[in-house]
Write a protein that holds these residues in place. Sequence first.
Motif, PDB file in Angstrom:
ATOM      1  N   THR A  54      22.288  62.209   4.512  1.00  0.00           N
ATOM      2  CA  THR A  54      23.603  62.894   5.192  1.00  0.00           C
ATOM      3  C   THR A  54      23.943  64.074   4.322  1.00  0.00           C
ATOM      4  O   THR A  54      24.321  63.985   3.033  1.00  0.00           O
ATOM      5  N   GLU A  55      24.441  65.060   5.177  1.00  0.00           N
ATOM      6  CA  GLU A  55      24.884  66.472   4.562  1.00  0.00           C
ATOM      7  C   GLU A  55      26.127  66.716   5.269  1.00  0.00           C
ATOM      8  O   GLU A  55      26.237  66.257   6.453  1.00  0.00           O
ATOM      9  N   PHE A  56      26.994  67.496   4.699  1.00  0.00           N
ATOM     10  CA  PHE A  56      28.466  67.843   5.479  1.00  0.00           C
ATOM     11  C   PHE A  56      28.608  69.346   5.634  1.00  0.00           C
ATOM     12  O   PHE A  56      28.151  70.070   4.709  1.00  0.00           O
ATOM     13  N   LYS A  57      29.176  69.655   6.568  1.00  0.00           N
ATOM     14  CA  LYS A  57      29.565  70.956   7.012  1.00  0.00           C
ATOM     15  C   LYS A  57      31.320  70.989   7.416  1.00  0.00           C
ATOM     16  O   LYS A  57      31.839  69.980   8.157  1.00  0.00           O
ATOM     17  N   LEU A  58      31.946  71.615   6.453  1.00  0.00           N
ATOM     18  CA  LEU A  58      33.266  72.105   6.871  1.00  0.00           C
ATOM     19  C   LEU A  58      33.859  73.154   7.112  1.00  0.00           C
ATOM     20  O   LEU A  58      33.310  74.118   6.214  1.00  0.00           O
ATOM     21  N   ALA A  59      34.241  73.610   8.420  1.00  0.00           N
ATOM     22  CA  ALA A  59      34.470  74.705   8.831  1.00  0.00           C
ATOM     23  C   ALA A  59      35.949  74.857   8.803  1.00  0.00           C
ATOM     24  O   ALA A  59      36.746  74.234   9.559  1.00  0.00           O
ATOM     25  N   THR A  60      36.706  75.871   8.204  1.00  0.00           N
ATOM     26  CA  THR A  60      37.999  76.163   8.232  1.00  0.00           C
ATOM     27  C   THR A  60      38.313  77.483   8.923  1.00  0.00           C
ATOM     28  O   THR A  60      37.577  78.732   8.680  1.00  0.00           O
ATOM     29  N   GLU A  61      39.348  77.546   9.992  1.00  0.00           N
ATOM     30  CA  GLU A  61      39.623  78.643  10.633  1.00  0.00           C
ATOM     31  C   GLU A  61      41.312  79.065  10.767  1.00  0.00           C
ATOM     32  O   GLU A  61      41.888  77.861  10.784  1.00  0.00           O
ATOM     33  N   GLY A  62      41.696  80.088  10.266  1.00  0.00           N
ATOM     34  CA  GLY A  62      42.887  80.256  10.314  1.00  0.00           C
ATOM     35  C   GLY A  62      43.323  81.848  10.002  1.00  0.00           C
ATOM     36  O   GLY A  62      42.268  82.436   9.331  1.00  0.00           O
ATOM     37  N   PRO A  63      44.332  82.343  10.197  1.00  0.00           N
ATOM     38  CA  PRO A  63      44.930  83.751   9.848  1.00  0.00           C
ATOM     39  C   PRO A  63      44.636  83.766   8.091  1.00  0.00           C
ATOM     40  O   PRO A  63      45.032  82.949   7.461  1.00  0.00           O
ATOM     41  N   HIS A  64      43.979  84.865   7.803  1.00  0.00           N
ATOM     42  CA  HIS A  64      43.790  85.239   6.313  1.00  0.00           C
ATOM     43  C   HIS A  64      43.230  84.311   5.519  1.00  0.00           C
ATOM     44  O   HIS A  64      43.429  83.969   4.542  1.00  0.00           O
ATOM     45  N   ALA A  65      41.946  83.718   6.154  1.00  0.00           N
ATOM     46  CA  ALA A  65      41.162  82.731   5.620  1.00  0.00           C
ATOM     47  C   ALA A  65      40.663  83.364   4.353  1.00  0.00           C
ATOM     48  O   ALA A  65      40.061  84.494   4.506  1.00  0.00           O
ATOM     49  N   ARG A  66      40.547  82.638   3.265  1.00  0.00           N
ATOM     50  CA  ARG A  66      39.783  83.094   2.079  1.00  0.00           C
ATOM     51  C   ARG A  66      39.240  82.042   1.260  1.00  0.00           C
ATOM     52  O   ARG A  66      39.677  81.021   1.339  1.00  0.00           O
ATOM     53  N   TRP A  72      29.355  73.882   2.829  1.00  0.00           N
ATOM     54  CA  TRP A  72      28.399  72.970   2.928  1.00  0.00           C
ATOM     55  C   TRP A  72      27.946  72.226   1.904  1.00  0.00           C
ATOM     56  O   TRP A  72      28.115  72.722   0.690  1.00  0.00           O
ATOM     57  N   ALA A  73      27.838  70.932   2.179  1.00  0.00           N
ATOM     58  CA  ALA A  73      27.329  70.023   0.875  1.00  0.00           C
ATOM     59  C   ALA A  73      26.080  69.536   1.599  1.00  0.00           C
ATOM     60  O   ALA A  73      25.960  68.675   2.357  1.00  0.00           O
ATOM     61  N   ARG A  74      25.127  70.000   0.509  1.00  0.00           N
ATOM     62  CA  ARG A  74      23.667  69.711   1.114  1.00  0.00           C
ATOM     63  C   ARG A  74      22.890  68.856  -0.064  1.00  0.00           C
ATOM     64  O   ARG A  74      23.263  68.890  -1.310  1.00  0.00           O
ATOM     65  N   VAL A  75      21.956  67.940   0.288  1.00  0.00           N
ATOM     66  CA  VAL A  75      21.037  67.223  -0.722  1.00  0.00           C
ATOM     67  C   VAL A  75      20.457  68.259  -1.686  1.00  0.00           C
ATOM     68  O   VAL A  75      19.619  68.995  -1.179  1.00  0.00           O
ATOM     69  N   ALA A  76      20.459  67.871  -2.851  1.00  0.00           N
ATOM     70  CA  ALA A  76      19.973  68.744  -3.808  1.00  0.00           C
ATOM     71  C   ALA A  76      18.441  68.831  -3.611  1.00  0.00           C
ATOM     72  O   ALA A  76      17.957  67.572  -3.312  1.00  0.00           O
TER      73      ALA A  76
END
Length: 225
Positions: A155-167, A220-224
């Motif tokens: 299992t690998e994880f993806k976290l996408a964040t969206e918002g004003p002035h994202a950084r 992203w958190a991927r299997v090494a």
Amino acid sequence: MSTSDEIPGTGLITLDSLDLAALVASRVCHDVISPVGAIVNGLEILEDEKDEGMRGFAFDLIKKSAAQASARLQFCRIAFGAAGSAAAMLDLGDAEQVARGFVEDQKTKLIWEAPRQLLPKNKVKLLLNLVLVAATTIPRGGAITVSAVGEGEATEFKLATEGPHARVPANVLDLLAGRAPDDRIDAHVIQPFYAGLVARAAEMTVTIEAEVEGERIVTWARVAA
């Protein structure tokens, strides 16, 4: 080892186990001290105030703050605590519940698309810590979308964040990689540093990239390999 020690050949900053425990404990205390303090203030109002309107305000403050403190402690128990034996499997459904209670508020929305399954403890701890890291990329609020690819150990994880002035906050990539600003670690930066430690324990690598003209950040958190 001290905070300035390095693992030969890696350039990674290491911490004495006692220092690591103290800094993580400091982080947990930081997360709960505000709602606990609000509960104390509410109780003081109830003790001294006769006006029914103010007493109603105090009751609401205590109720809201107690729920917030409970949510933060439940989150920290899994994200930073033992939460079972070293070989324990944790439920992503439980991770969703505590993550939602911790980060979701009027400014930030959590969209959880990861299917419910049992995963090794360190994978789940890493995901929760990355939710915290992701939240820092949208300082003015927005949405965090959590998804998973694969099953079980793969299992690998993806976290996408969206918002004003994202950084991407300064130094967070170095901290995740085990490198610290000025070769030192303190309570202000322990969380992403700890997330990197958990990632390596889970044999995963973490990357963070900005997309869509800086309004979307993908972690992203991927299997090494």
